[in-house]
Design an enzyme around this catalytic site. Sequence first.
Site, PDB file in Angstrom:
ATOM      1  N   GLY A  12      43.712  39.640  39.804  1.00 31.87           N
ATOM      2  CA  GLY A  12      43.555  38.676  40.892  1.00 31.87           C
ATOM      3  C   GLY A  12      44.320  39.149  42.112  1.00 31.87           C
ATOM      4  CE  LYS A  13      47.139  42.325  46.205  1.00 35.66           C
ATOM      5  NZ  LYS A  13      48.014  43.238  45.457  1.00 35.66           N
ATOM      6  N   GLY A  14      45.907  37.402  46.178  1.00 31.65           N
ATOM      7  CA  GLY A  14      45.943  36.254  47.077  1.00 31.65           C
ATOM      8  C   GLY A  14      46.769  36.537  48.307  1.00 31.65           C
TER       9      GLY A  14
END
EC number: 1.4.1.4
Length: 450
Positions: free
Chosen positions: A113-115
């Site tokens: 994931g990434k944010g």
Amino acid sequence: MSNLPSEPEFEQAYNELASTLENSTLFEKNPEYRTALKVVSIPERVIQFRVVWEDDKNQVQVNRGYRVQFNSALGPYKGGLRFHPTVNLSVLKFLGFEQIFKNALTGLNIGGGKGGADFDPKGKSDNEIRRFCVSFMRELSKHIGADTDVPAGDINVGGREIGFLFGAYKAIQNKWEGVLTGKGGSWGGSLIRPEATGYGLVYYVAHMIQYAGQGSFQGKRVAISGSGNVAQYAALKCIELGATVVSLSDSQGSLIAEGDAYFTPEDVGKIAELKLKRQSLTAFEHGGKYKYIEGSRPWTHVKVDVALPCATQNEVSKEEAESLVASGARYIAEGSNMGCTQEAIDVFEAERKEKKDKAIWYAPGKAANAGGVAVSGLEMAQNSARISWTQEEVDEKLKDIMKNAFETGLETPKKYVEAKDGEYPSLVAGSNIAGFVKVASAMHNHGDWW
């Protein structure tokens, strides 16, 4: 994808993986994996939200916050948070997509994931950054957890920001859990975590050098771009192993060693202090040892054995790749995510095929810079068991993970990619195929595709 808005960064990452798989015998031997590629390229969930906060002049400010929960086949979503004005959905989808396969190569049970947010911390006070982090976590806290999604730091999200975010999560959720990695050592963090990406990168390249029969880092000249966390610790580890580091850079230009000069640990320490104050490398006082070249990256100004891009995506162009090849560089490994353009990778891979064991050898970021997320995974394990390992224990585990990532990238292409005698295996093909197959197989077992 024609009905969707253009996402150039994500499309580049997807095309790089897809072309590697197409140019191997994977789909020929396992045609069902074409379906898996379609499924894995779409995130399981995308969270987009507004972040309203108050600046020091009591004015309302608003930014966009994101979390791309891309794939949880191997474990909880895992990937950093980036605060930078260039952050958008395309950038985060590219980073999250790469993260899936990078995490798979660590051998740990973590998904991808990434944010982040399009917030620019430059010029902001500590109080403004704290207020932004609290507001950001007010929404993000609804979507993360130790067994769901465990973010970490990335560009402009360091120990200070992780502390503010963790404190906000604890206050909102009323529980202490390992919901973030990159924490302080006295409150759940892991030793070696700040150093892990840079150290791991150097450990990976050391295996490349050894495999090629060129000994070790001792006596090698190394060019590094960037001057943040990854670049600093990569430089320090190179110096420790006997290499000569001749460049660092920032967003404004490059600092190149003049004549026989080279960066010392003391120089790197002073540069780290400048970066903590968010100052440019132009503020570094060095007594004429280095030349600052404004608006330029280091690659066309150095003659080196090893090139380590450690700044940001697409920081090595086709022309710069050709310059590195012409100047005799033998190893290039990405400390940054997607540090080389596809055209640059094509140059390196063509050289590898043509010149065989005299060629430049390229290692992709999803393998070479996996050390950071690897130690994040080890931090999660320590949090779950409520224990702390020693620096030596963590460093040994990191070395083992990077060795396994290298060997996986080395052995996998032998099964799926044709190679001539004397040709180095394609580490980009090996890493892409190995990471993809591991994730696709787990997804199939879960019924995510059939």
